[in-house]
Design an enzyme around this catalytic site. Sequence first.
Site, mmCIF file in Angstrom:
data_model
loop_
_atom_site.group_PDB
_atom_site.id
_atom_site.type_symbol
_atom_site.label_atom_id
_atom_site.label_comp_id
_atom_site.label_asym_id
_atom_site.label_seq_id
_atom_site.Cartn_x
_atom_site.Cartn_y
_atom_site.Cartn_z
ATOM 1 N N ASP A 139 -29.579 -17.346 -31.245
ATOM 2 C CA ASP A 139 -29.457 -18.761 -31.840
ATOM 3 C C ASP A 139 -29.702 -18.799 -33.390
ATOM 4 O O ASP A 139 -29.699 -19.800 -34.040
ATOM 5 C CB ASP A 139 -30.057 -19.846 -31.158
ATOM 6 N N LYS A 147 -37.106 -23.647 -23.166
ATOM 7 C CA LYS A 147 -36.923 -24.896 -24.064
ATOM 8 C C LYS A 147 -35.858 -25.639 -23.560
ATOM 9 O O LYS A 147 -34.772 -25.285 -23.308
ATOM 10 C CB LYS A 147 -36.402 -24.132 -25.590
ATOM 11 N N ASP A 148 -36.286 -27.054 -23.641
ATOM 12 C CA ASP A 148 -35.108 -27.973 -23.051
ATOM 13 C C ASP A 148 -33.653 -27.866 -23.839
ATOM 14 O O ASP A 148 -32.731 -27.737 -23.128
ATOM 15 C CB ASP A 148 -35.660 -29.226 -23.091
ATOM 16 N N ARG A 149 -33.730 -27.844 -25.202
ATOM 17 C CA ARG A 149 -32.544 -27.531 -25.814
ATOM 18 C C ARG A 149 -31.665 -26.480 -25.570
ATOM 19 O O ARG A 149 -30.522 -26.384 -25.634
ATOM 20 C CB ARG A 149 -32.841 -27.928 -27.297
ATOM 21 N N ASP A 160 -38.601 -16.345 -29.514
ATOM 22 C CA ASP A 160 -38.913 -17.040 -30.863
ATOM 23 C C ASP A 160 -40.083 -17.627 -31.007
ATOM 24 O O ASP A 160 -40.732 -17.332 -32.244
ATOM 25 C CB ASP A 160 -38.117 -18.481 -30.740
ATOM 26 N N ASP A 171 -33.567 -16.191 -28.219
ATOM 27 C CA ASP A 171 -33.970 -17.115 -29.283
ATOM 28 C C ASP A 171 -34.773 -16.141 -30.293
ATOM 29 O O ASP A 171 -35.644 -15.354 -30.236
ATOM 30 C CB ASP A 171 -34.819 -17.965 -28.777
ATOM 31 N N THR A 227 -32.420 -23.567 -33.486
ATOM 32 C CA THR A 227 -32.097 -23.488 -32.125
ATOM 33 C C THR A 227 -31.123 -24.308 -31.519
ATOM 34 O O THR A 227 -30.279 -24.031 -30.759
ATOM 35 C CB THR A 227 -33.449 -23.326 -31.343
ATOM 36 N N HIS A 252 -36.915 -19.373 -39.894
ATOM 37 C CA HIS A 252 -35.639 -19.181 -40.178
ATOM 38 C C HIS A 252 -34.940 -20.473 -40.365
ATOM 39 O O HIS A 252 -35.628 -21.648 -40.523
ATOM 40 C CB HIS A 252 -34.791 -18.723 -38.951
#
Length: 539
Positions: free
Chosen positions: A346, A155-157, A299, A32, A73, A480
């Site tokens: 990502d 991260k869930d996503r 990230d 990330d 992301t 970003h």
Amino acid sequence: MLLFGLAALGFQPANAQTASQKPKLVVGIVVDQMRFDYLTRFEAQFGDRGFKRLMSDGFECRNNHFNYVPTYTGPGHASIYTGTTPANHGIISNNWYNKFEKQQVYCAGDTTVASVGIDGPAGQMSPHRMLTTTVTDQNRLHTQMRGKTIGISLKDRGAILPAGHTANAAYWFEGGDEGKWITSTWYMNELPKWVQDFNASAKAKSYLKEWNTLKPIENYIESGDDLNTYEGGFRGKEDAVFPYDLAELAEQNGGYSLLKSTPYGNNLTTDFALEALDAEGLGQDSDTDFLAVSYSATDYVGHNFGVNSKEVEDMYVRLDLDLERLLDALDQKVGKGNYTVFLTADHGAVNVPAYLSANKIPSGYFDNRAFETALNEFVVSEYGEEDLIEDISNYQVFFNYENLAAAEINAEALQQKIAHFALQYDLMDKVYTRAELNQANYTSGVGALIQKGFNQKRSGDVFLVLDPGVISYSRTGSTHGSAFSYDTHAPLLFYGAGIKKGKTYELTEIPDIAPTIAALLGIEFPNGTTGKVIAEVLE
Ligand SMILES: [Zn+2]
């Protein structure tokens, strides 16, 4: 001599035979916020068995870019695994204004499912907003659901979107007071025993310890001074300088969530991925399995400390060791030549604009709130109507079509008026309208990236592009989202079964990854694929 003789007669040693077959396991690694240049900037710091093993024994795409905006992301992970862009997969941002529900929605949010492994809403997540299939879905379909898919990320996503709709499991990390890996009823009704055991172990807690640089800090010559004015830092510590006492800082910084903003978050991700490899028996039979791992801590650290910080350098020195640990385990458990790895990001990130400005490079900070106020005032003064604009988010303006119709205002005329107004605004570089995006076909430049991020159904009506190096963010840390190279240029490495050694400077794009892996596996492409097979990567 004997082996040579047998091969000449048509016999092959067992390992040569499996090497020519398709991999038993594909490991997709997303880092990330990893910029492409971290591979080169930190190369001297890396050992031979992590990033460098992938670079020197695998195939490196050195001119690999995101081909759409926004570079966030959710869209990033979706595009890597679906082989297409938000125009088709529908993940237009992390959060976006849903004009049908007239509210903000989260890319992985799903109120129809329940948390598993925790009480409360943190686990109410699924891939249901992603409209197309992933390469992981296609592998499941191809193998009659025998080939497994497991997604893992803090991260869930980062876990959910890569694992696709048909995943056996996606696991993500709940911080706060919990410090646990959780999932949702989309996948299962109870955590498997190995996950329960992992959560019950003191693993997460063991990382609430001191974070100091792994190597002597004076060796980190690829980053700025540790003490500077461009870094955020943690609550409860005056300066953003090493060392950080995480046990002491945890309470004021979200408990276990603090781990997400340190290299230990990535260590914990690797620990959990290795458990999954073992407990799920990944790569142990002839149906290809998929392990999708996304390293999120990079990230959080980039956002907090900025891309030029000592903290980011230390993150990557340590992530290199995570990769080494993962690759060594794959050699041991699945066998060299039996697995394929790809590694990408990502999105990238911008240098802290305040730092760029101090070095005479054009950059700046954009005040979203002030722009929104000014735009609303302009529209009211032009039309004498309130509430023609329903929402402004992700640099998109969403109209209220009911109010437009009631006031008999032409939507295209309003788009053009707003575009003209926005272009007069300071730090605004370009503006595109829904009408333009529906009519023109942009083949290069920012317009092309906007168009590939533009979902006819879900996106807004006017699209705003800020000047290079300009962000709407705090004056410390990096972010970003743009179409500029610092956000689009991402590493892309392939390694292992079926992959050639080599490198290319030809342009490759993020949606090329999924069809390339699908070609390697001999399976159907994800149903919305717009990327191309990077043929030179494959044996
Ligand atoms: Zn980010």
